[in-house]
Design a protein around this motif. Structure first.
Motif, short mmCIF file in Angstrom:
data_model
loop_
_atom_site.label_atom_id
_atom_site.label_comp_id
_atom_site.label_asym_id
_atom_site.label_seq_id
_atom_site.Cartn_x
_atom_site.Cartn_y
_atom_site.Cartn_z
N ASN A 80 2.23 1.67 -3.38
CA ASN A 80 1.24 2.20 -4.25
C ASN A 80 0.84 3.65 -3.94
O ASN A 80 0.50 4.24 -5.01
CB ASN A 80 -0.27 1.31 -4.21
CG ASN A 80 -1.07 1.49 -5.30
OD1 ASN A 80 -0.69 1.18 -6.37
ND2 ASN A 80 -2.24 1.82 -4.99
N LEU A 81 0.96 4.18 -2.98
CA LEU A 81 0.86 5.62 -2.60
C LEU A 81 1.49 6.52 -3.26
O LEU A 81 1.27 7.48 -3.81
CB LEU A 81 0.83 5.86 -0.88
CG LEU A 81 0.32 7.02 -0.58
CD1 LEU A 81 -1.05 7.20 -0.92
CD2 LEU A 81 0.72 7.03 1.08
N TRP A 83 0.91 6.68 -6.89
CA TRP A 83 -0.28 7.53 -6.84
C TRP A 83 0.26 9.04 -7.14
O TRP A 83 -0.31 9.86 -7.86
CB TRP A 83 -1.21 7.44 -5.86
CG TRP A 83 -2.35 6.37 -6.19
CD1 TRP A 83 -2.74 5.87 -7.10
CD2 TRP A 83 -3.26 5.65 -5.02
NE1 TRP A 83 -3.75 4.95 -7.06
CE2 TRP A 83 -4.08 4.97 -5.71
CE3 TRP A 83 -3.32 5.90 -3.67
CZ2 TRP A 83 -5.02 3.93 -5.12
CZ3 TRP A 83 -4.13 5.15 -3.08
CH2 TRP A 83 -4.84 4.37 -3.89
N VAL A 84 1.08 9.40 -6.13
CA VAL A 84 1.67 10.71 -6.10
C VAL A 84 2.48 11.14 -7.40
O VAL A 84 2.31 12.38 -7.80
CB VAL A 84 2.56 10.83 -4.83
CG1 VAL A 84 3.31 12.46 -4.92
CG2 VAL A 84 1.51 10.84 -3.50
N PHE A 95 -8.16 2.70 -7.37
CA PHE A 95 -9.06 2.43 -6.19
C PHE A 95 -9.84 1.16 -6.27
O PHE A 95 -10.13 0.41 -5.31
CB PHE A 95 -9.79 3.70 -5.81
CG PHE A 95 -10.57 3.38 -4.45
CD1 PHE A 95 -9.74 3.58 -3.27
CD2 PHE A 95 -11.75 3.30 -4.64
CE1 PHE A 95 -10.47 3.40 -2.17
CE2 PHE A 95 -12.48 3.17 -3.40
CZ PHE A 95 -11.91 3.05 -2.00
N PHE A 126 0.79 -1.19 0.00
CA PHE A 126 -0.09 -0.09 -0.06
C PHE A 126 0.83 1.28 0.05
O PHE A 126 0.58 2.17 -0.68
CB PHE A 126 -0.82 -0.02 1.03
CG PHE A 126 -1.81 1.27 1.52
CD1 PHE A 126 -2.96 1.19 0.43
CD2 PHE A 126 -1.43 2.31 2.18
CE1 PHE A 126 -3.79 2.49 0.52
CE2 PHE A 126 -2.26 3.18 2.32
CZ PHE A 126 -3.46 3.59 1.45
N LEU A 127 2.04 1.39 0.71
CA LEU A 127 2.85 2.34 0.84
C LEU A 127 3.47 2.62 -0.67
O LEU A 127 3.65 3.81 -1.11
CB LEU A 127 3.88 2.10 1.90
CG LEU A 127 3.43 2.36 3.22
CD1 LEU A 127 4.62 1.85 4.44
CD2 LEU A 127 2.67 3.65 3.65
N ALA A 159 0.44 2.52 -10.60
CA ALA A 159 -0.57 2.93 -9.42
C ALA A 159 -1.92 2.04 -9.65
O ALA A 159 -2.63 2.14 -10.70
CB ALA A 159 -0.86 4.33 -9.40
#
Length: 484
Positions: free
Chosen positions: A274-275, A278-279, A288, A271-272, A285
Motif C-alpha cells: 500500500n505504501l 501511495w507513492v 488512511f 502495508f508495504l 492505495a
C-alpha cells in the motif's frame, strides 16, 4: 343498552366468505413471498417517457478505474484528460471496492441503446468462451480424485484391515518381532518440535477454510454476483474478522497456545504494498481512514474473538491419544530415498496442484488481466475436489512413512499438502513472464508482493486440510490396535 358483540360479527363474516376468495388470498400471499430477487440480480426497468412511479427514462453511466496491460497500478478516471461530468457525483463504495482500487463516479456519456435484462452479460460471455476448458478441468480433477480414492480404499479395506486383524491375534513375543506402522505405536503421538508454531498455522488455516467455504457457497447461490461490485471481497474480509473464535479455539485445543504471527506477516506485506501505491498515486492505495478502520476491525473484533476461542479451548481437556507414548523415543531406521522427508513432501503437492492449475489460470486472469470472473459453480466444485485430493494424498504418504517406521508425521503431513503452494508460486512466476506485459519496477514489486500473500494463505489452508486428514487417519488406525 348492551354493547354489540364484535367477535360474533367477525365470526359470522368469516363463515360467509367465499372459498374462492380465500384461495385467491392465499395464492397472493404465497406469490408475494416468492417474489424476491437475490442481491445484484434484480432487474431495473427504463421507459421512453419518464414515470416517477414505475420506471425512469435516463440511464446513468458511471466510470470506474483505468487499467493497463503494462501495469498493475489502477488510476482514477480523473487522473487523465478525459471528458468529465459537470455535475460529478460519487456513489458510496463498499470495502471490497476500496480494496480493489475502484473509484466510481458519474460520467457525461449517455446511453442511447436498455439492452435487455436477460442479455446484459452477453458481451462478457461471448468474449470469454471457456466453458469447454472448465469441464475439461473438472474431468481431469475427477480422474485424479478417483485414482487417489481407489488407492486409499485399497489400503484401508485390504492392507490395514488384514494387518490389524493379524497383529491383534499375535502374542506379545510375536508382536515385538513385527515390523511396520504397528511398531511405532509408542512414538506416533509424541509431541512434535515447534508445536506452538504448528498450532498457530492450524488455527489460521481453520479460519481460512471456513471463510473460503462460506464465501464460495454464497457466491454459488448468487448473493455475491459480479454485478454487485466488491461484494466478494467485502464478504471475505467480514468473515475473516468474525471467524477469529474458531482459530483461537483450534490453536488452544491442539497445543494450549495462541499467537497472531500469521496476521502480522500478512499485514506487514500488505502495508508495504500500500505504501508503494501511495507513492505512485494509484487509486488502489487504501485511504488512511480505511486503513485505520481495517486495523480497528482486526484489533477491536478479530483479536478479541480469537482470545475468546482460545479461552474455551483452554477450558477443554487435552486431546487424549488412543495409545500411550513411550518415555524413550524409538530409533528411526535408515530410510530409502522415497521415504525421506523432502522427496515425500515434494511429491505430495503435485496431485492437488494438478486439480487446480486450469482454474488458477482464470483466477489470475481476473486479478491481473482485468477480466470478469463469474464461474463460481466451477470454482466451488474445484474447491471440493482440492479438499479431497489434499486429504487423500497426505493420508497415502503418511501411511507409507509409518510403514517405514518413521513416526514424525505431524509437520510432514502439514508440509506435504502445503507444498501445493510452492507449485502455485512457480506457476505465478511462469504466468508473469509468459502471459503478462507488465513493465516497471513498482508493478513488478506489487505483483510478487500480492502473490506472496496469496501463496502464504494457500499454504496455510492446504497444510491445515492435510494435517487434519492425517490426524484423523492416525487416530483411527491406532485406536483399533490392541496394545498392552
Amino acid at each position: 343498552k348492551s354493547k354489540p358483540d364484535f367477535s360474533q360479527d367477525a365470526a359470522l363474516k368469516m363463515k360467509s366468505l367465499n372459498p374462492r376468495f380465500i384461495f385467491l388470498l392465499s395464492l397472493t400471499v404465497v406469490s408475494s413471498s416468492l417474489g424476491f430477487y437475490l442481491p445484484g440480480l434484480a432487474p431495473v426497468s427504463f421507459c421512453e417517457k419518464e414515470d416517477a412511479k414505475e420506471c425512469q427514462k435516463d440511464i446513468q453511466l458511471f466510470v470506474n478505474r483505468l487499467d493497463s496491460v503494462e501495469s498493475v497500478l489502477p488510476y482514477e478516471y480523473d487522473a487523465f484528460d478525459f471528458c468529465k461530468d459537470t455535475d460529478e457525483r460519487r456513489p458510496s463504495e463498499n470495502l471490497g471496492q476500496v480494496l480493489f482500487g475502484e473509484r466510481i463516479e458519474t460520467s457525461p456519456y449517455k446511453q442511447n441503446d436498455d439492452i435487455r435484462w436477460a442479455s446484459r452479460w452477453d458481451y462478457i460471455l461471448v468474449s470469454m468462451p471457456h466453458t469447454n476448458i472448465q469441464w475439461f478441468s473438472i474431468m481431469n480433477s475427477l480422474v485424479i480424485v478417483l485414482f487417489l480414492s481407489g488407492m486409499v480404499a485399497m489400503i484401508m479395506l485390504r492392507t490395514l484391515h488384514k494387518d490389524i486383524a493379524r497383529y491383534n491375534q499375535m502374542d506379545q513375543e510375536e508382536a515385538q518381532e513385527e515390523s511396520g506402522w504397528k511398531q511405532v505405536h509408542g512414538d506416533v503421538f509424541r509431541p512434535p518440535r515447534m508445536g506452538m508454531l504448528l498450532s498457530v498455522f492450524l488455527g489460521q488455516g481453520t479460519q481460512v477454510f471456513i471463510m473460503t467455504f462460506i464465501t464460495l457457497f454464497l457466491a454459488c447461490l448468487g448473493f455475491l454476483s459480479p454485478a454487485n461490485r466488491g461484494a466478494l471481497m467485502t464478504c471475505s474480509v467480514v468473515l475473516w474478522v468474525l471467524l477469529g473464535t474458531p482459530a483461537g479455539y483450534v490453536s488452544a485445543r491442539l497445543y494450549k497456545s495462541n499467537m497472531l504471527c500469521f496476521c502480522r506477516i500478512v499485514f506487514v506485506d500488505f502495508f508495504l504494498m500500500n505504501l508503494i501505491l501511495w507513492v505512485e498515486g494509484s487509486s488502489a492505495a487504501i485511504p488512511f481512514g480505511t486503513l485505520v478502520a481495517i486495523l480497528a476491525l482486526w484489533f477491536g473484533i478479530s483479536v478479541p474473538l480469537t482470545f475468546v476461542g482460545a479461552y474455551f479451548g483452554f477450558k477443554k481437556p487435552g486431546i487424549e491419544p488412543p495409545v500411550r507414548t513411550n518415555q524413550i523415543p524409538r530409533q528411526i531406521p535408515q530410510q530409502s530415498f522415497f521415504t525421506k522427508p523432502v522427496p515425500g513432501i515434494i511429491m505430495g503437492g503435485i496431485l492437488p496442484f494438478g486439480c487446480i492449475f486450469i482454474q488458477l489460470f482464470f483466477i489470475l486472469n481476473s486479478i491481473w488481466s482485468h477480466q470478469m470472473y463469474y464461474m463460481f459453480g466451477f470454482l466451488f466444485l474445484v474447491f471440493i475436489i482440492l479438499l479431497i485430493t489434499c486429504s487423500e494424498a497426505t493420508v497415502l504418504l503418511c501411511y507409507f512413512h509409518l510403514c517405514a517406521e518413521d513416526y514424525h508425521w505431524w509437520w510432514r503431513s502439514f508440509l506435504t499438502s502445503g507444498f501445493t503452494a510452492v507449485y502455485l508460486f512457480v506457476y505465478a512466476v511462469h504466468y508473469f513472464f509468459s502471459k503478462l506485459q507488465i513493465i516497471g519496477v513498482a508493478s513488478t514489486i506489487l505483483y510478487f508482493g500480492y502473490t506472496l500473500i496469496m501463496v502464504l494463505i494457500f499454504f496455510i489452508f492446504t497444510g491445515t486440510i492435510g494435517f487434519f486428514a492425517c490426524f484423523l487417519f492416525v487416530n483411527k488406525i491406532y485406536s483399533v490396535l490392541k496394545v498392552d
